[in-house]
Design an enzyme around this catalytic site. Structure first.
Site, short mmCIF file in Angstrom:
data_model
loop_
_atom_site.label_atom_id
_atom_site.label_comp_id
_atom_site.label_asym_id
_atom_site.label_seq_id
_atom_site.Cartn_x
_atom_site.Cartn_y
_atom_site.Cartn_z
N VAL A 13 56.59 70.63 84.58
CA VAL A 13 57.56 70.35 83.68
C VAL A 13 57.40 71.42 82.58
O VAL A 13 58.22 71.93 81.87
CB VAL A 13 58.00 68.99 83.16
CG1 VAL A 13 59.11 68.77 82.18
CG2 VAL A 13 58.13 68.19 84.52
N SER A 38 42.45 72.62 78.12
CA SER A 38 42.91 73.81 77.84
C SER A 38 42.92 74.27 76.49
O SER A 38 43.36 75.74 76.28
CB SER A 38 44.43 73.56 78.32
OG SER A 38 44.41 73.13 79.58
N CYS A 155 65.19 62.03 86.87
CA CYS A 155 65.77 63.35 87.42
C CYS A 155 66.56 62.64 88.39
O CYS A 155 67.81 63.46 88.74
CB CYS A 155 64.91 64.37 87.85
SG CYS A 155 63.85 63.72 88.96
N HIS A 251 67.58 67.55 94.17
CA HIS A 251 67.54 66.30 94.76
C HIS A 251 69.01 65.98 95.30
O HIS A 251 70.00 66.43 94.57
CB HIS A 251 67.45 65.20 93.67
CG HIS A 251 65.89 65.07 93.13
ND1 HIS A 251 64.88 65.48 93.81
CD2 HIS A 251 65.31 64.14 92.26
CE1 HIS A 251 63.91 65.22 93.26
NE2 HIS A 251 64.27 64.52 92.13
#
Length: 360
Positions: A13, A38, A155, A251
């Site tokens: 995302v 990171s 979503c 989807h």
């Protein structure tokens, strides 16, 4: 230009966010934040597998140049007061802890479920329930925040709520039955043997997904009362079955709708197209040219063919026809891009709505 930060920048995302914000006319992504593992690395190095050296970049677009060599910050190294807006792409457990710390100082747009079901938190889809943004003032007052938390819906909820809105406005809706066929990317990007579970397979259960869709749809399509400063959820009955299928993105949902007034397929198509033509957010930079497309081809929509229409921001409807079980029944198939309109790019569109409303 508004100064924005992104928390959770290296996952699937987060990668969609950095693409959606590339050369954006209103928002300047100045800081990208990720885990301590990171932090301090260049973005392009942080998404590289340390053993194989292979880039774990999941987007079809190339890594934008503006972010390739940008250094990733730790959460503790940024001051929320330095930003006009912060996007978050976090898991819900992390969002529960991190987002209130940010919202105390600055508006937060989140893709996590952590705060979706709080009474003072709207679940917003631009163009569908824009009046619910007024609830953000109550959230700020009651929590004594300078900012707020505005979560995106699940979503799977997004395409369903978008297509139901014109039906509710025109015909009224009593009940909805939906079966989803959800893309792999909605479960995160799992390399190697784990991905073999879905090959030659359909998985008929996605934890908590059905409950999310059922609750969120009713809240999104509810009415906001200016006096009580509350959302009264829509009394439509929603039942769904959510499945995972071997499709990369997009989807697909099969929807059966019982309307209050009689609705034939041609009138439903007309109302959907009218809604799409007149949707309130058409002039925003990330808004699609068509909010809803209704396809007469009985073989559409298809994820591989239709998911990238208007760069993944259009909900595509097809197989619109009369249902024979309900006295007033309509059924259709919809397709929405779970990582674009249903996630990061939809969040950027919401930020654009906030800017036009002078909320940010």
């Amino acid at each position: 230009m508004l100064k924005v930060a992104l928390i959770g920048s290296t996952g699937a995302v987060g990668q969609e966010f950095v693409v959606a914000l590339d050369k954006h006319p209103w928002f300047n992504l100045t800081h990208i934040v990720s885990s301590e593992r990171s932090a301090g690395k260049k973005y392009v190095d942080a998404i590289r597998d340390p053993q194989s050296g292979i880039l774990k970049w999941h987007n079809r677009e190339q890594i934008p140049e503006y972010v390739r060599d940008k250094t990733i910050s730790k959460f503790d190294d940024i001051n929320p007061k330095d930003f006009d807006l912060i996007f978050t792409a976090l898991e819900s457990d992390d969002a529960q802890i991190i987002e209130p710390k940010l919202a105390a100082h600055v508006p937060v747009i989140s893709t996590a479920a952590a705060f979706r079901y709080e009474n003072d938190v709207p679940i917003l889809i631009p163009g569908i329930n824009d009046d619910h943004t007024d609830l953000l003032k109550k959230q700020q007052e009651e929590r004594q925040w300078k900012g707020f938390i505005a979560p995106m819906p699940n979503c799977t909820t997004t395409g369903l709520a978008i297509t139901l809105k014109p039906l509710i406005d025109s015909f009224g809706v009593k009940s909805v039955f939906m079966t989803s066929m959800q893309a792999l990317s909605g479960a995160g990007r799992s390399p190697g043997v784990i991905a073999l579970d879905i090959l030659d397979n359909v998985i008929p259960y996605i934890p908590k997904e059905e409950e999310k869709v059922q609750i969120e749809t009713k809240k999104i399509l509810g009415k906001y009362d200016n006096e009580s400063k509350e959302i009264s959820v829509n009394d439509v009955k929603v039942s769904c079955t959510c499945t995972r299928v071997p499709v990369s993105d997009g989807h697909t949902e099969v929807v059966f709708v019982e309307t209050i007034e009689n609705a034939d397929p041609s009138s439903v198509k007309k109302k959907m197209m009218e809604f799409s033509d007149n949707v309130s957010i058409k002039r925003l930079p990330t808004a699609p040219r068509e909010y809803i497309v209704v396809n007469d081809d009985p073989t559409r929509p298809q994820p591989r063919v239709d998911r990238e229409i208007n760069d993944g921001m259009t909900t595509v409807v097809g197989r619109l026809r009369k249902d024979s079980v309900f006295d007033n029944g309509i059924k259709y198939v919809l397709l929405t891009h779970n990582e674009k309109m249903g996630s990061a790019k939809g969040a950027v569109l919401l930020a654009e709505l906030f800017k036009t409303k002078k909320i940010i």
